[in-house]
Every structure is written in structure tokens, then in C-alpha cells.
Design a protein around this motif. Structure first.
Motif, PDB file in Angstrom:
ATOM      1  N   ASP A  66     -12.691  35.164  32.946  1.00 36.20           N
ATOM      2  CA  ASP A  66     -13.301  35.768  34.114  1.00 36.20           C
ATOM      3  C   ASP A  66     -12.129  35.985  35.162  1.00 36.20           C
ATOM      4  N   ASP A  67     -12.018  37.007  35.667  1.00 40.25           N
ATOM      5  CA  ASP A  67     -10.515  37.388  36.840  1.00 40.25           C
ATOM      6  C   ASP A  67     -11.188  36.445  37.900  1.00 40.25           C
ATOM      7  N   VAL A  68     -10.015  35.665  38.314  1.00 38.92           N
ATOM      8  CA  VAL A  68     -10.346  34.927  39.585  1.00 38.92           C
ATOM      9  C   VAL A  68     -10.384  35.809  40.754  1.00 38.92           C
ATOM     10  N   ILE A  69     -11.418  35.714  41.572  1.00 36.83           N
ATOM     11  CA  ILE A  69     -11.468  36.396  42.803  1.00 36.83           C
ATOM     12  C   ILE A  69     -11.144  35.871  43.877  1.00 36.83           C
ATOM     13  N   ASP A  70     -10.433  36.306  44.687  1.00 33.01           N
ATOM     14  CA  ASP A  70     -10.188  35.834  46.136  1.00 33.01           C
ATOM     15  C   ASP A  70     -11.193  36.410  46.971  1.00 33.01           C
ATOM     16  N   PHE A  71     -12.219  35.744  47.358  1.00 35.01           N
ATOM     17  CA  PHE A  71     -13.266  36.365  48.045  1.00 35.01           C
ATOM     18  C   PHE A  71     -12.901  36.638  49.435  1.00 35.01           C
ATOM     19  N   ASP A  72     -12.250  35.962  50.258  1.00 28.95           N
ATOM     20  CA  ASP A  72     -11.653  36.209  51.611  1.00 28.95           C
ATOM     21  C   ASP A  72     -10.952  37.390  51.527  1.00 28.95           C
ATOM     22  N   TYR A  73      -9.939  37.552  50.446  1.00 32.84           N
ATOM     23  CA  TYR A  73      -9.197  38.880  50.621  1.00 32.84           C
ATOM     24  C   TYR A  73     -10.190  40.089  50.553  1.00 32.84           C
ATOM     25  N   CYS A  74     -11.070  40.062  49.490  1.00 32.31           N
ATOM     26  CA  CYS A  74     -11.996  41.163  49.233  1.00 32.31           C
ATOM     27  C   CYS A  74     -12.586  41.450  50.650  1.00 32.31           C
ATOM     28  N   TYR A 119     -11.894  56.082  46.147  1.00 36.61           N
ATOM     29  CA  TYR A 119     -11.599  55.412  47.506  1.00 36.61           C
ATOM     30  C   TYR A 119     -12.873  54.690  47.726  1.00 36.61           C
ATOM     31  N   VAL A 120     -14.056  55.405  47.703  1.00 37.41           N
ATOM     32  CA  VAL A 120     -15.227  54.811  48.334  1.00 37.41           C
ATOM     33  C   VAL A 120     -15.702  53.670  47.260  1.00 37.41           C
ATOM     34  N   TYR A 121     -15.447  53.926  45.921  1.00 39.33           N
ATOM     35  CA  TYR A 121     -15.997  52.377  45.086  1.00 39.33           C
ATOM     36  C   TYR A 121     -14.950  51.345  45.148  1.00 39.33           C
ATOM     37  N   LEU A 122     -13.470  51.584  45.530  1.00 43.34           N
ATOM     38  CA  LEU A 122     -12.645  50.487  45.954  1.00 43.34           C
ATOM     39  C   LEU A 122     -13.191  49.703  47.058  1.00 43.34           C
ATOM     40  N   CYS A 123     -13.430  50.745  48.146  1.00 42.28           N
ATOM     41  CA  CYS A 123     -13.989  49.940  49.222  1.00 42.28           C
ATOM     42  C   CYS A 123     -15.292  49.036  49.005  1.00 42.28           C
ATOM     43  N   LEU A 124     -16.195  49.857  48.392  1.00 45.89           N
ATOM     44  CA  LEU A 124     -17.411  48.863  48.222  1.00 45.89           C
ATOM     45  C   LEU A 124     -17.333  47.799  47.167  1.00 45.89           C
ATOM     46  N   ILE A 125     -16.426  47.924  46.178  1.00 45.66           N
ATOM     47  CA  ILE A 125     -16.022  46.667  45.004  1.00 45.66           C
ATOM     48  C   ILE A 125     -15.528  45.671  45.998  1.00 45.66           C
ATOM     49  N   ASN A 126     -14.693  45.777  46.945  1.00 46.18           N
ATOM     50  CA  ASN A 126     -14.157  44.914  47.778  1.00 46.18           C
ATOM     51  C   ASN A 126     -15.226  44.249  48.761  1.00 46.18           C
ATOM     52  N   ILE A 127     -16.043  44.941  49.252  1.00 49.14           N
ATOM     53  CA  ILE A 127     -17.156  44.541  50.153  1.00 49.14           C
ATOM     54  C   ILE A 127     -18.064  43.714  49.316  1.00 49.14           C
ATOM     55  N   LEU A 128     -18.399  44.062  48.089  1.00 49.86           N
ATOM     56  CA  LEU A 128     -19.564  43.707  47.394  1.00 49.86           C
ATOM     57  C   LEU A 128     -18.996  42.385  46.795  1.00 49.86           C
ATOM     58  N   GLN A 129     -17.692  42.196  46.408  1.00 56.78           N
ATOM     59  CA  GLN A 129     -16.842  41.159  45.811  1.00 56.78           C
ATOM     60  C   GLN A 129     -17.008  40.014  46.964  1.00 56.78           C
ATOM     61  N   GLY A 130     -16.632  40.346  48.051  1.00 55.44           N
ATOM     62  CA  GLY A 130     -16.598  39.597  49.127  1.00 55.44           C
ATOM     63  C   GLY A 130     -17.774  39.001  49.381  1.00 55.44           C
ATOM     64  N   MET A 131     -18.993  39.427  49.117  1.00 56.07           N
ATOM     65  CA  MET A 131     -20.324  39.011  49.091  1.00 56.07           C
ATOM     66  C   MET A 131     -20.748  38.120  48.005  1.00 56.07           C
ATOM     67  N   HIS A 132     -19.801  37.776  47.132  1.00 50.76           N
ATOM     68  CA  HIS A 132     -19.822  36.974  45.824  1.00 50.76           C
ATOM     69  C   HIS A 132     -21.045  37.629  44.953  1.00 50.76           C
ATOM     70  N   LEU A 133     -20.927  39.029  44.916  1.00 52.14           N
ATOM     71  CA  LEU A 133     -21.840  40.049  43.958  1.00 52.14           C
ATOM     72  C   LEU A 133     -21.065  40.162  42.677  1.00 52.14           C
ATOM     73  N   GLU A 170     -26.465  39.178  34.003  1.00 57.72           N
ATOM     74  CA  GLU A 170     -26.254  38.683  35.349  1.00 57.72           C
ATOM     75  C   GLU A 170     -25.246  39.679  36.517  1.00 57.72           C
ATOM     76  N   LEU A 171     -25.397  40.945  36.077  1.00 58.31           N
ATOM     77  CA  LEU A 171     -24.735  41.948  36.991  1.00 58.31           C
ATOM     78  C   LEU A 171     -25.382  42.275  37.917  1.00 58.31           C
TER      79      LEU A 171
END
Ligand SMILES: Nc1ncnc2c1ncn2[C@@H]1O[C@H](COP(=O)(O)OP(=O)(O)OP(=O)(O)O)[C@@H](O)[C@H]1O
Length: 513
Positions: A66-74, A119-133, A170-171
Motif C-alpha cells: 500500500d502506498d504510504v499516504i501523507d494525509f496532511d500534504y494531501c 487537473y480536477v481529478y488530481l485536485c479531488l484525489i488530494n482532497i479525498l485522500q486527505g479525508m482518509h478515503l 473497501e474502495l
């Protein structure tokens, strides 16, 4: 991969430390690193059409790194990107966040190339990963969902008790770009798969699914089928389509600096109709297209990063093959020829006469998606991968590489773009099968690559070049091909068109737009 292995287990334990080294280096504990290496080997062998279980079956845990995710950065990056969105992009973000809040939703983001979908997907991926989704952008749908290409993606081979099924369940959010290029059967199979793995009888098991793409571009390829079959095969004709909330991105974010006249020429209403139009005089190439596009680059020994920014596009595979051969001959250096071993594969449904087809007949077959029987290569040549060999590490169908070294049994290549740019990769011969529209299975053992100086317009979809040469000696034959070809460059200066009749045909299926 080269022959029979007599004692695979002994080999495995002898080189275990080497196999696991990459994962130890990524700070996985020794035991986990070994399990990861074992699973990695399974995935790699699968990609080459082999099964590790044929040689050994060890009881390692079935895990993937599993890639290690930096939630704060996201969160920070998501907020930063969101602050730069234009209004229509912000609408998409809001719709996705609403869907997440309400426990599911289906969204389609419509936008021509350059309208800022990625660009929108990338923005959303960051927002959603930051929400631990749990979020997944899918590179190749058929491979990710194990769709059965042979039955037209109508089934998936994922077992409901498997680790993959558990991961799917789980997705939270799935991003599926270039969706109009997938057949509607793949959308319907993925819907059923999510219902099965989640045991929730809602569309896609209640996940948030974000499709994106451009229906002006090419549709899924349906071999030897006409316009009606192509249309009926589109995701727009699926019973699921009305469930998607459609958002339109209309601003061309890529061509912000391009000349206004070109922008309006490309995007104008006229291009949305079937018909014949004259090739603009300033785009015409009356001489040798290969020379005009590649001549000076190859003669001056330009860097591969420069050469990879240009390409020749053609409607048909046959034209692309001929053009590739021509450009290959222009590269200085010695040519090496690799011949494939072709045979009629094991298939109980085999047509009785097929087994008797002479080898020379099989050798002459050049279906798209298979490397040629006679593969001519040179050091410095650009090649395109024809199979997903290792999707996690960027070795996907369509990835372009440059040849660094040519051995008897292995090619040493390097990535020419992406996160692995410059990194080496070894390509081996594998057994490739083809059975579409023929009464037998053609099996070809060859390096899964073909030269990539020229490619079909369909293959070029999704890529951007500085300069393209468009070969139009056979007319465009399907919806979206001219549109895709003319939108691969940022500016009009980047396009040269070789058309003996000085006209280009445009085909648009109105009921798909
Ligand atoms: N809101 C924005 N602010 C700044 N740059 C943006 C914005 N939206 C898009 N861009 C830039 O515009 C260019 C095109 O965007 P993007 O690659 O996302 O388009 P696309 O629709 O995915 O195109 P394609 O389908 O051809 O891949 C990129 O360089 C991207 O970084």
C-alpha cells in the motif's frame, strides 16, 4: 521465462534476499517484504501469460504494497489546487463531495482534451485522500477489474473470496478516465462486480464512480463492425448511462497561449459534422512526410526526449507499420531483426483446417495489438509496449520506451516519460495470442513491442505531441478520428498533413455526442 525450471523452490530460496531487497529498502519488515516479493512475482508472471503455481506454491500472505499516504500534504495540496479551479471545474468538485456525503453517486465529466479533466481529478484525489478515503484512479480498466477481453468484457475473473474482491469492496471513489473508449459491457460488468463484492444492490455497490472523457474522440474498437455496432457498443447506450450526472468542462485550459484563430478552427461547429473539407494550405505536406517530421531530428542525433515529442499518425495499422519501417531505416546504426515463433494455439473449438495453415501464412499476419513476425529494431529506436507487463510500475499497453541495448533474448529499454523517465527496464519475449475475427488462435512468441514513430490515430488518443504528421492516403473511417488527430498538438504549426487528394474526411456519429 526462457525455458523449463527444474527446481523453482530452490531458486526462490537461493535468491530470496535479492527478490525481497526492493521491499526491505522501502522499510517493510523482512517477513512482509518476502510476501510482497512473492506476490510481485505472481503479478509479473501473470502479465507474461504464465502462472507461478505451475512451478511452486508457497503459503505466503496475499498482500500488495500500500502506498504510504501523507494525509496532511494531501489536504493542503487539495485546498491549493481547489483555489485555482475555474467555476465549471469547481462544480465537479462540489458534485463529487456531495456524492461522497450521500453515500454514493455516479458522475460523468465531459470535456475535450485540454479542458482540465486530469487537473480536477488530481485536485479531488488530494482532497479525498486527505479525508482518509480510499480512492483509485484506474489506468487500464480491463486489467484492473480482470475483465475477460475474450468475451468482450462481459465477465470478470475476480473471485468473490479473493484479496482483490476485498480491496474492491473497501474502495470509496473510483476515477475512470477515457471512459467513452470502453465498451458498455465493461461498465455493466464493473457495476455487477461492485454489487457482488459489496453485497449491496445499488448501482456500483454504492461507490462514487467518476467517469470522464470526450465523446467527440474515438469510440471503442469493434473489430470488423460498422457504425451501428460501434454506436450500440458505446457506454452512452448502456442502461446505466441515465444514472450518471453529467458535468461539462468547456474552457480549453491547454491552449491558453495558442493563437485564437487555431483554437476556433479546431473547436468550431463545422468540425462536428460528417463531411469532406479541404486541407488548409499552410498544413499541407507535398513531399516526404517521414523526412519532414523525423529527418532533421534523426540526422542531428537529437535527444530521445525531442524525438518522442513528434509522431506520424495514420487511420490504419498497415500504414503505421510501413511508416515505422521507413523511419527505422533512417536511424543511423545497425538494424537487428528478431523473428517470432508463430503457431496455431491449443483450442478445442479450432476450425479443422486451421491446424494446417502454413507457418508462412501465420508469419504474414499483422493484426493490431501484436508485434510483427519480423521485428526490425535499432538502438535509439522508440518502441511501444503492446501488453500490460507491470501496470504498477508503469509498464502498460501503449507505454513508449527507447531501445538501449539489443541482446539475443532480452531488450534493455528505458522509459522516455513519466515518473520512471530514464529508468531501465528489461523486456523479454512472451507468448501473445490473437483470435479476433479468425477461426483459430494465433500464438506468437515475440518481444511485445512495435516501433512507435508512427501509430494509428486511435493509439494516439490521450497523448500530446509538439508536432505530428498526419498520413491521409486512406480516408478516415470512423467517428472521431480526424478530431483526435487534429487535437494532439498545442498549436497549428505542429501539424503537417499528407493527403494526395488535398481533402480530409470527417466522420461524426451525431447520436453519440
Ligand atoms: N484550474 C487550472 N489552473 C491551472 N492550470 C490548469 C487548470 N486546469 C487545467 N490546467 C492545466 O491545463 C492543462 C490541460 O489540463 P488537463 O491535462 O487536466 O486536461 P485534460 O482535459 O485532462 O486533457 P487530456 O484529455 O488531453 O488529457 C494542463 O497543463 C493543466 O495543468
Amino acid at each position: 521465462m526462457f525455458g523449463e525450471i527444474h527446481n523453482a523452490e530452490e531458486l526462490w530460496y537461493r535468491f530470496l534476499d535479492d527478490f525481497a531487497e526492493d521491499f526491505v529498502y522501502k522499510h517493510f519488515p523482512k517477513e512482509k517484504a518476502e510476501a510482497l516479493a512473492y506476490n510481485d512475482l505472481i503479478v509479473r508472471m501473470n502479465a507474461m501469460g504464465e502462472k507461478l503455481e505451475k512451478w511452486m506454491s508457497l503459503g505466503y500472505e496475499r498482500i500488495m504494497p500500500d502506498d504510504v499516504i501523507d494525509f496532511d500534504y494531501c489536504t493542503k495540496e487539495g485546498d491549493r489546487m481547489r483555489s485555482t479551479l475555474v467555476a465549471e471545474q469547481e462544480e465537479v468538485v462540489k458534485a463529487v463531495l456531495d456524492a461522497v456525503k450521500s453515500g454514493g453517486g455516479l458522475i460523468y465529466v465531459d470535456g475535450p482534451g485540454g479542458s482540465g479533466k486530469t487537473y480536477v481529478y488530481l485536485c479531488l484525489i488530494n482532497i479525498l485522500q486527505g479525508m482518509h478515503l480510499k480512492v483509485i484512479p484506474i489506468a487500464t480498466v480491463a486489467s484492473f477489474f480482470h475483465l475477460n477481453i475474450k468475451d468482450g468484457c462481459k465477465t470478470s475473473t475476480i473471485h468473490l473470496q479473493s484479496a482483490e474482491a476485498k480491496q474492491l469492496a473497501e474502495l470509496d471513489v473510483v476515477f475512470w478516465d477515457e471512459a467513452p473508449m470502453s465498451p458498455k459491457s465493461s461498465l455493466e460488468t464493473v457495476d455487477q462486480l461492485f454489487r457482488d463484492v459489496t453485497k449491496i444492490d445499488k448501482p456500483f455497490g454504492g461507490k462514487v464512480i467518476i467517469l470522464g472523457g470526450d465523446f467527440r474522440q474515438c469510440l471503442p474498437v469493434v473489430d470488423r463492425k460498422g457504425r451501428d455496432e460501434q454506436i450500440s457498443n458505446s457506454i452512452k447506450m448502456s442502461h446505466l448511462w441515465p444514472l450518471f450526472q453529467v458535468h461539462h468542462l468547456k474552457t480549453n485550459m491547454r491552449a491558453q497561449n495558442a493563437d485564437e484563430e487555431w483554437k476556433s478552427w479546431r473547436w468550431s461547429e463545422r468540425r462536428r459534422r460528417t463531411g469532406v473539407m479541404e486541407v488548409p494550405e499552410d498544413l499541407r505536406c507535398d513531399g516526404d512526410l517521414a523526412e519532414e517530421i523525423f529527418g532533421s531530428l534523426l540526422r542531428n542525433g537529437s535527444d530521445v526526449s525531442e524525438i518522442s515529442k513528434v509522431a506520424i499518425l495514420s487511420p490504419t495499422n498497415q500504414q503505421a507499420l510501413q511508416m515505422n519501417q521507413k523511419v527505422m531505416e533512417m536511424i543511423p546504426g545497425e538494424m537487428k531483426t528478431y523473428y517470432s515463433v508463430d503457431e496455431v494455439g491449443d483450442n478445442q473449438n479450432i476450425h479443422s483446417d486451421a491446424a494446417n495453415f502454413p507457418t508462412e501464412f501465420l508469419n504474414k499476419m499483422t493484426p493490431s495489438g501484436l508485434p510483427p513476425h519480423k521485428l526490425d529494431l535499432k538502438v535509439g529506436a522508440l518502441v511501444m509496449l503492446l501488453r500490460n507487463l507491470d501496470v504498477r510500475n508503469g509498464l502498460c499497453n501503449g507505454t513508449r520506451l527507447v531501445i538501449r541495448e539489443m541482446g539475443e533474448r532480452v531488450l534493455r529499454c528505458a522509459f522516455i516519460s513519466g515518473p520512471n523517465e530514464g529508468g531501465d527496464v528489461l523486456i523479454l519475449r512472451i507468448k501473445l495470442s490473437f483470435d479476433s475475427g479468425i477461426p483459430f488462435v494465433l500464438q506468437r512468441r515475440q518481444f511485445p513491442v512495435r516501433p512507435a514513430f508512427a501509430m494509428t490515430v486511435n493509439k494516439a488518443q490521450g497523448q500530446t505531441f509538439d508536432r505530428i504528421g498526419l498520413l491521409l492516403d486512406a480516408s478516415i473511417f470512423a467517428h472521431g478520428q480526424l478530431y483526435v488527430a487534429l487535437t494532439r498538438t498545442r498549436t497549428k504549426d505542429g501539424i503537417r498533413i499528407w493527403a494526395p487528394e488535398k481533402v480530409m474526411h470527417n466522420i461524426v456519429y451525431k447520436n453519440i455526442l
